[in-house]
Write a protein that holds these residues in place. Structure first.
Motif, PDB file in Angstrom:
ATOM      1  N   ALA A  51       0.540  -1.235   0.317  1.00 15.76           N
ATOM      2  CA  ALA A  51       0.297  -0.179  -0.065  1.00 15.76           C
ATOM      3  C   ALA A  51       0.533   1.212   0.330  1.00 15.76           C
ATOM      4  CB  ALA A  51      -0.690   0.117   0.936  1.00 15.76           C
ATOM      5  N   ARG A  52       1.894   0.851   0.684  1.00 14.91           N
ATOM      6  CA  ARG A  52       2.981   2.440   0.704  1.00 14.91           C
ATOM      7  C   ARG A  52       3.334   2.695  -0.343  1.00 14.91           C
ATOM      8  NH1 ARG A  52       6.025   5.857  -0.406  1.00 14.91           N
ATOM      9  NH2 ARG A  52       7.255   7.010   1.408  1.00 14.91           N
ATOM     10  N   TYR A  53       3.699   1.830  -1.673  1.00 11.35           N
ATOM     11  CA  TYR A  53       4.174   2.305  -2.915  1.00 11.35           C
ATOM     12  C   TYR A  53       3.455   1.883  -3.889  1.00 11.35           C
ATOM     13  CZ  TYR A  53       8.940   1.972  -0.934  1.00 11.35           C
ATOM     14  OH  TYR A  53      10.020   2.238   0.794  1.00 11.35           O
ATOM     15  N   GLY A  54       2.156   1.914  -3.493  1.00 11.16           N
ATOM     16  CA  GLY A  54       0.510   1.586  -4.356  1.00 11.16           C
ATOM     17  C   GLY A  54       1.214   0.384  -5.519  1.00 11.16           C
ATOM     18  N   LEU A  55       1.386  -0.941  -4.543  1.00 12.87           N
ATOM     19  CA  LEU A  55       1.709  -1.684  -5.843  1.00 12.87           C
ATOM     20  C   LEU A  55       1.045  -2.753  -5.489  1.00 12.87           C
ATOM     21  CD1 LEU A  55       4.940  -2.813  -5.266  1.00 12.87           C
ATOM     22  CD2 LEU A  55       4.962  -2.108  -6.942  1.00 12.87           C
ATOM     23  N   ASP A  56      -0.771  -1.961  -4.568  1.00 17.67           N
ATOM     24  CA  ASP A  56      -1.636  -3.584  -4.697  1.00 17.67           C
ATOM     25  C   ASP A  56      -2.632  -2.724  -5.422  1.00 17.67           C
ATOM     26  OD1 ASP A  56      -1.983  -0.422  -3.607  1.00 17.67           O
ATOM     27  OD2 ASP A  56      -2.856  -1.282  -1.952  1.00 17.67           O
ATOM     28  N   GLU A  57      -1.956  -1.758  -6.057  1.00 20.81           N
ATOM     29  CA  GLU A  57      -3.630  -1.414  -6.840  1.00 20.81           C
ATOM     30  C   GLU A  57      -3.445  -2.074  -8.267  1.00 20.81           C
ATOM     31  OE1 GLU A  57      -2.028   3.102  -8.020  1.00 20.81           O
ATOM     32  OE2 GLU A  57      -2.896   3.967  -5.960  1.00 20.81           O
ATOM     33  N   PRO A  58      -4.385  -2.180  -9.038  1.00 20.44           N
ATOM     34  CA  PRO A  58      -4.484  -2.628 -10.600  1.00 20.44           C
ATOM     35  C   PRO A  58      -3.224  -2.218 -11.499  1.00 20.44           C
ATOM     36  CG  PRO A  58      -6.620  -1.643 -10.441  1.00 20.44           C
ATOM     37  CD  PRO A  58      -5.936  -1.037  -9.441  1.00 20.44           C
ATOM     38  N   ASP A  75      10.577  12.154 -12.626  1.00 22.42           N
ATOM     39  CA  ASP A  75      10.072  11.552 -10.890  1.00 22.42           C
ATOM     40  C   ASP A  75       9.786   9.772 -10.823  1.00 22.42           C
ATOM     41  OD1 ASP A  75      10.633  10.511  -8.526  1.00 22.42           O
ATOM     42  OD2 ASP A  75       8.525  11.374  -7.820  1.00 22.42           O
ATOM     43  N   PHE A  76      10.978   8.890 -10.940  1.00 20.82           N
ATOM     44  CA  PHE A  76      10.811   7.400 -11.002  1.00 20.82           C
ATOM     45  C   PHE A  76      10.074   7.066  -9.691  1.00 20.82           C
ATOM     46  CE2 PHE A  76      14.024   9.064 -14.621  1.00 20.82           C
ATOM     47  CZ  PHE A  76      13.509   8.383 -15.540  1.00 20.82           C
ATOM     48  N   GLY A  77      10.249   7.829  -8.713  1.00 23.30           N
ATOM     49  CA  GLY A  77       9.744   7.155  -7.743  1.00 23.30           C
ATOM     50  C   GLY A  77      10.872   6.836  -6.594  1.00 23.30           C
ATOM     51  N   PRO A  78      10.428   6.265  -5.675  1.00 21.44           N
ATOM     52  CA  PRO A  78      11.712   5.459  -4.648  1.00 21.44           C
ATOM     53  C   PRO A  78      11.899   4.197  -4.820  1.00 21.44           C
ATOM     54  CG  PRO A  78       9.093   5.716  -3.531  1.00 21.44           C
ATOM     55  CD  PRO A  78       8.836   6.075  -5.180  1.00 21.44           C
ATOM     56  N   SER A  84      15.484   6.002   2.200  1.00 20.28           N
ATOM     57  CA  SER A  84      15.343   7.194   2.198  1.00 20.28           C
ATOM     58  C   SER A  84      15.934   7.685   0.254  1.00 20.28           C
ATOM     59  CB  SER A  84      16.698   7.215   3.434  1.00 20.28           C
ATOM     60  OG  SER A  84      17.626   6.485   3.372  1.00 20.28           O
ATOM     61  N   ARG A  85      16.077   7.345   0.521  1.00 18.56           N
ATOM     62  CA  ARG A  85      16.680   7.881  -1.515  1.00 18.56           C
ATOM     63  C   ARG A  85      15.626   7.259  -2.532  1.00 18.56           C
ATOM     64  NH1 ARG A  85      22.172   5.491  -2.657  1.00 18.56           N
ATOM     65  NH2 ARG A  85      22.265   7.579  -3.829  1.00 18.56           N
ATOM     66  N   THR A  86      15.471   8.519  -3.399  1.00 15.35           N
ATOM     67  CA  THR A  86      14.679   7.690  -4.881  1.00 15.35           C
ATOM     68  C   THR A  86      15.564   7.856  -5.834  1.00 15.35           C
ATOM     69  OG1 THR A  86      14.928  10.800  -5.622  1.00 15.35           O
ATOM     70  CG2 THR A  86      12.891   9.726  -4.093  1.00 15.35           C
ATOM     71  N   VAL A  87      15.145   6.930  -6.626  1.00 15.09           N
ATOM     72  CA  VAL A  87      15.739   7.005  -7.803  1.00 15.09           C
ATOM     73  C   VAL A  87      16.675   8.436  -8.106  1.00 15.09           C
ATOM     74  CG1 VAL A  87      15.646   5.033 -10.058  1.00 15.09           C
ATOM     75  CG2 VAL A  87      14.008   5.134  -8.238  1.00 15.09           C
ATOM     76  N   ASN A  88      16.049   9.060  -8.509  1.00 16.54           N
ATOM     77  CA  ASN A  88      16.820  10.233  -8.742  1.00 16.54           C
ATOM     78  C   ASN A  88      17.969  10.627  -8.123  1.00 16.54           C
ATOM     79  OD1 ASN A  88      14.231  10.207  -9.963  1.00 16.54           O
ATOM     80  ND2 ASN A  88      14.300  12.195 -10.932  1.00 16.54           N
ATOM     81  N   ASP A  89      17.848   9.826  -6.625  1.00 14.27           N
ATOM     82  CA  ASP A  89      18.972  10.605  -6.304  1.00 14.27           C
ATOM     83  C   ASP A  89      20.351   9.214  -6.984  1.00 14.27           C
ATOM     84  OD1 ASP A  89      18.149  12.145  -4.326  1.00 14.27           O
ATOM     85  OD2 ASP A  89      16.676  11.015  -3.522  1.00 14.27           O
ATOM     86  N   VAL A  90      19.735   8.087  -6.779  1.00 10.42           N
ATOM     87  CA  VAL A  90      20.731   6.879  -7.506  1.00 10.42           C
ATOM     88  C   VAL A  90      21.354   7.476  -8.805  1.00 10.42           C
ATOM     89  CG1 VAL A  90      20.632   4.610  -7.937  1.00 10.42           C
ATOM     90  CG2 VAL A  90      19.738   5.643  -5.748  1.00 10.42           C
ATOM     91  N   VAL A 275      14.393   0.699  -9.310  1.00 10.07           N
ATOM     92  CA  VAL A 275      15.836   1.456  -9.423  1.00 10.07           C
ATOM     93  C   VAL A 275      16.288   0.905 -10.803  1.00 10.07           C
ATOM     94  CG1 VAL A 275      18.573   1.651  -8.812  1.00 10.07           C
ATOM     95  CG2 VAL A 275      16.794   1.749  -7.698  1.00 10.07           C
ATOM     96  N   MET A 276      16.262  -0.299 -11.249  1.00 10.29           N
ATOM     97  CA  MET A 276      16.138  -0.924 -12.510  1.00 10.29           C
ATOM     98  C   MET A 276      15.416  -0.808 -13.382  1.00 10.29           C
ATOM     99  SD  MET A 276      16.426  -4.985 -10.991  1.00 10.29           S
ATOM    100  CE  MET A 276      16.455  -5.609 -13.036  1.00 10.29           C
TER     101      MET A 276
END
Length: 307
Positions: A51-58, A75-78, A84-90, A275-276
């Protein structure tokens, strides 16, 4: 020329969108998930994480949200592994490093490869031709995963001239071995393509006519031979540049540069799918961009391609 560029853009943008959607679908179709571990997570914790990352949605809604975040906010997401880091940070941490030594490797490969190829074609069947071809063949059989350990063994362990790894803000002594290891095989390919193309152009009728008119050899080469001879080389340079910029996994592993290739490997091992996805889209976007640049350069060199 403007209409030609607009047509290419009209093809490139939908291609990138299709790439994003296909990558997202294939990533979610893979077995397991970002929170799959050897030790099972309690079901209530897994529900909260999804639920935190929206993986329970269709799936269609996840794709729509992902596309909107990229198009509207880039924004590529967390990251799933490092909350504590986003994909953009990586990407912002690793990509400048990879871009630095990748761009330098590209320049070295183009300058040395084109010079060897042109010299070998001009002095065909001479000692210079045999030397250039020998260097190209020798470099071709030494890809980066072979060159990297050889360079470390010779210049670090035996001679002690260069550091065996690290980045240290890109100081020159830390750049030499990654650049050599990454550019060697590409330099060989560019030299072979340049030599073959230059030999073909030098045998054409307009070159014979220019020589019959008594034009200086230097002028014939620079104004009449070099430009058409570069067409096959340019078609190779687009994918080669993207490969040198993004295909740096071996370089990052051997020399511990901290580039984006190492983040991609770690993300695959730790199932950090966001990240991938971000790095995959970055590689795909760069591939489309530089293929577009190659098409524009082609049209500039040979105007017939515009039609």
């Amino acid at each position: 020329m403007v209409s030609f560029i607009l047509k290419r853009l009209a093809v490139a943008i939908p291609t990138l969108l299709v790439l994003i959607v296909l990558s997202f679908v294939l990533m979610h179709a893979a077995p397991g998930g970002p929170f799959t571990r050897e030790r099972a997570i309690p079901p209530e914790v897994l529900v909260n994480l999804n639920a935190r990352y929206g993986l329970d949605e269709p799936l269609w809604k996840q794709i729509g949200t992902y596309l909107w975040n990229i198009v509207a906010h880039f924004d590529f997401g967390p990251s799933f592994v490092y909350p504590s880091r986003t994909v953009n940070d990586v990407i912002a941490q690793g990509f400048p490093i990879t871009l630095t030594y990748g761009a330098i490797s590209f320049l070295v490969a183009v300058i040395v490869g084109c010079s060897l190829g042109v010299a070998a074609a001009i002095k065909q069947n001479s000692w210079l031709d045999y030397l250039a071809v020998g260097i190209s063949i020798g470099a071709q059989v030494l890809p980066n995963f072979v060159m990297a350990p050889i360079l470390v063994l010779v210049f670090t362990l035996w001679l002690g001239w260069l550091p065996g790894g690290g980045w240290n803000d890109g100081q020159w002594e830390y750049l030499i071995m990654p650049v050599v290891a990454l550019s060697t095989s590409f330099m060989a390919s560019i030299a072979r393509i340049t030599r073959s193309s230059m030999l073909e152009v030098l045998a054409q009728n307009h070159i014979r006519t220019a020589r019959a008119k008594g034009l200086p050899t230097r002028r014939i080469l620079l104004r009449h031979a070099l430009k058409p001879a570069m067409l096959p080389v340019i078609s190779y340079l687009g994918p080669a540049f993207v490969t040198m910029i993004t295909g740096s996994v071996v370089i990052d592993l051997f020399f511990s540069t901290g580039g984006i290739g190492l983040f991609f490997v770690n993300a695959a091992l730790s199932r950090d799918y966001s990240v991938m996805m971000g790095i995959t889209i970055l590689i795909g976007g760069l591939t489309i961009l530089f293929n577009l640049v190659v098409d524009i350069l082609y049209a500039w060199i040979d105007p017939r391609i515009r039609y």
